[in-house]
Write a protein that holds these residues in place. Sequence first.
Motif, mmCIF file in Angstrom:
data_model
loop_
_atom_site.group_PDB
_atom_site.id
_atom_site.type_symbol
_atom_site.label_atom_id
_atom_site.label_comp_id
_atom_site.label_asym_id
_atom_site.label_seq_id
_atom_site.Cartn_x
_atom_site.Cartn_y
_atom_site.Cartn_z
ATOM 1 N N UNK A 1 0.780 -1.183 0.096
ATOM 2 C CA UNK A 1 -0.217 -0.070 0.076
ATOM 3 C C UNK A 1 0.759 1.306 0.034
ATOM 4 N N UNK A 2 1.819 1.457 0.934
ATOM 5 C CA UNK A 2 2.699 2.321 0.755
ATOM 6 C C UNK A 2 3.441 2.909 -0.436
ATOM 7 N N UNK A 3 4.015 1.642 -1.031
ATOM 8 C CA UNK A 3 4.887 1.709 -2.273
ATOM 9 C C UNK A 3 3.716 2.268 -3.452
ATOM 10 N N UNK A 4 2.653 1.673 -3.475
ATOM 11 C CA UNK A 4 1.533 1.869 -4.455
ATOM 12 C C UNK A 4 1.261 3.553 -4.344
ATOM 13 N N UNK A 5 0.986 4.047 -3.142
ATOM 14 C CA UNK A 5 0.582 5.577 -3.027
ATOM 15 C C UNK A 5 1.917 6.229 -3.480
ATOM 16 N N UNK A 6 2.761 5.977 -2.821
ATOM 17 C CA UNK A 6 4.093 6.831 -3.178
ATOM 18 C C UNK A 6 4.140 6.971 -4.884
ATOM 19 N N UNK A 7 4.143 5.783 -5.469
ATOM 20 C CA UNK A 7 4.244 5.628 -6.714
ATOM 21 C C UNK A 7 3.028 6.489 -7.783
ATOM 22 N N UNK A 8 1.855 6.576 -7.052
ATOM 23 C CA UNK A 8 0.745 7.291 -7.647
ATOM 24 C C UNK A 8 1.200 8.755 -7.425
ATOM 25 N N UNK A 23 5.555 2.947 -19.450
ATOM 26 C CA UNK A 23 4.422 1.901 -19.240
ATOM 27 C C UNK A 23 3.142 2.641 -19.086
ATOM 28 N N UNK A 24 1.927 2.406 -19.800
ATOM 29 C CA UNK A 24 0.620 2.727 -19.451
ATOM 30 C C UNK A 24 0.199 2.445 -17.993
ATOM 31 N N UNK A 25 -0.789 3.044 -17.502
ATOM 32 C CA UNK A 25 -1.077 2.977 -15.763
ATOM 33 C C UNK A 25 -1.366 1.632 -15.392
ATOM 34 N N UNK A 26 -2.173 0.721 -16.221
ATOM 35 C CA UNK A 26 -2.183 -0.568 -15.879
ATOM 36 C C UNK A 26 -1.132 -1.497 -15.558
ATOM 37 N N UNK A 27 0.024 -0.988 -16.305
ATOM 38 C CA UNK A 27 1.116 -1.930 -16.596
ATOM 39 C C UNK A 27 2.215 -1.383 -15.642
ATOM 40 N N UNK A 28 2.217 -0.480 -14.771
ATOM 41 C CA UNK A 28 3.420 0.311 -14.013
ATOM 42 C C UNK A 28 3.574 -0.656 -12.836
ATOM 43 N N UNK A 29 4.759 -0.443 -12.607
ATOM 44 C CA UNK A 29 5.336 -1.195 -11.196
ATOM 45 C C UNK A 29 5.196 -0.029 -10.408
ATOM 46 N N UNK A 30 4.817 -0.227 -8.978
ATOM 47 C CA UNK A 30 4.873 0.857 -8.052
ATOM 48 C C UNK A 30 6.456 1.014 -7.285
ATOM 49 N N UNK A 31 7.312 0.021 -7.597
ATOM 50 C CA UNK A 31 8.583 0.000 -6.920
ATOM 51 C C UNK A 31 9.488 0.614 -8.143
ATOM 52 N N UNK A 32 9.200 0.831 -9.331
ATOM 53 C CA UNK A 32 10.163 1.195 -10.513
ATOM 54 C C UNK A 32 9.488 1.906 -11.437
ATOM 55 N N UNK A 105 6.802 24.230 -8.622
ATOM 56 C CA UNK A 105 6.102 23.768 -7.780
ATOM 57 C C UNK A 105 5.001 23.071 -8.140
ATOM 58 N N UNK A 106 4.656 22.715 -9.328
ATOM 59 C CA UNK A 106 3.446 22.077 -9.891
ATOM 60 C C UNK A 106 3.733 20.477 -9.570
ATOM 61 N N UNK A 107 4.913 20.047 -9.794
ATOM 62 C CA UNK A 107 5.103 18.601 -9.488
ATOM 63 C C UNK A 107 5.055 18.173 -8.155
ATOM 64 N N UNK A 108 5.512 19.006 -7.304
ATOM 65 C CA UNK A 108 5.521 18.746 -5.790
ATOM 66 C C UNK A 108 3.838 18.894 -5.452
ATOM 67 N N UNK A 109 3.316 19.978 -5.895
ATOM 68 C CA UNK A 109 1.938 20.151 -5.385
ATOM 69 C C UNK A 109 0.946 18.932 -5.813
ATOM 70 N N UNK A 110 1.201 18.153 -7.115
ATOM 71 C CA UNK A 110 0.581 17.149 -7.665
ATOM 72 C C UNK A 110 0.650 16.188 -6.767
ATOM 73 N N UNK A 111 1.948 15.907 -6.433
ATOM 74 C CA UNK A 111 2.175 14.761 -5.525
ATOM 75 C C UNK A 111 1.855 14.966 -4.081
ATOM 76 N N UNK A 112 1.767 15.980 -3.557
ATOM 77 C CA UNK A 112 1.207 16.248 -2.131
ATOM 78 C C UNK A 112 -0.158 16.296 -2.189
ATOM 79 N N UNK A 113 -0.804 16.257 -3.358
ATOM 80 C CA UNK A 113 -2.539 16.031 -3.405
ATOM 81 C C UNK A 113 -2.649 14.635 -3.520
ATOM 82 N N UNK A 114 -1.856 13.685 -3.861
ATOM 83 C CA UNK A 114 -1.856 12.167 -3.859
ATOM 84 C C UNK A 114 -1.560 11.751 -2.363
ATOM 85 N N UNK A 115 -0.586 12.239 -1.990
ATOM 86 C CA UNK A 115 -0.290 11.938 -0.606
ATOM 87 C C UNK A 115 -1.248 12.256 0.570
ATOM 88 N N UNK A 116 -2.009 13.272 0.446
ATOM 89 C CA UNK A 116 -2.872 13.775 1.313
ATOM 90 C C UNK A 116 -2.493 14.656 2.373
#
Length: 116
Positions: A1-8, A23-32, A105-116
Amino acid sequence: VRHRQLAEALWAGLEALGLPCLAPPPHRLPTLTTVLVPEHLDEARVRATLRDRFNLEIGGGLGPLRGKAWRIGLMGAGATPANLLLLLSALETTLAAEGYPLQPGAAVAAAARVLG
């Protein structure tokens, strides 16, 4: 779960920078995640700057992707929200210095939104 959230969060940050994943979204690996590098960027110089200035290491592409991709790992104890946000901030800074058009700041903001 942690790696999936970080990857997203990483994927959202990369998307905000206009950097496509191989890789398209359905084929991505959370760890790489493999990121395609825009043609006008010197991918090795960006990696060297991340390493030398920010103490962050990402891999270059292998085989036919040599010089055309980055490999970003999210594994082990280093896979934390703080480290991910540091990477995206450092990537933004480095890409801006290379003349890559981005919204600061766009990349950090986008990631922060996913991380909550």
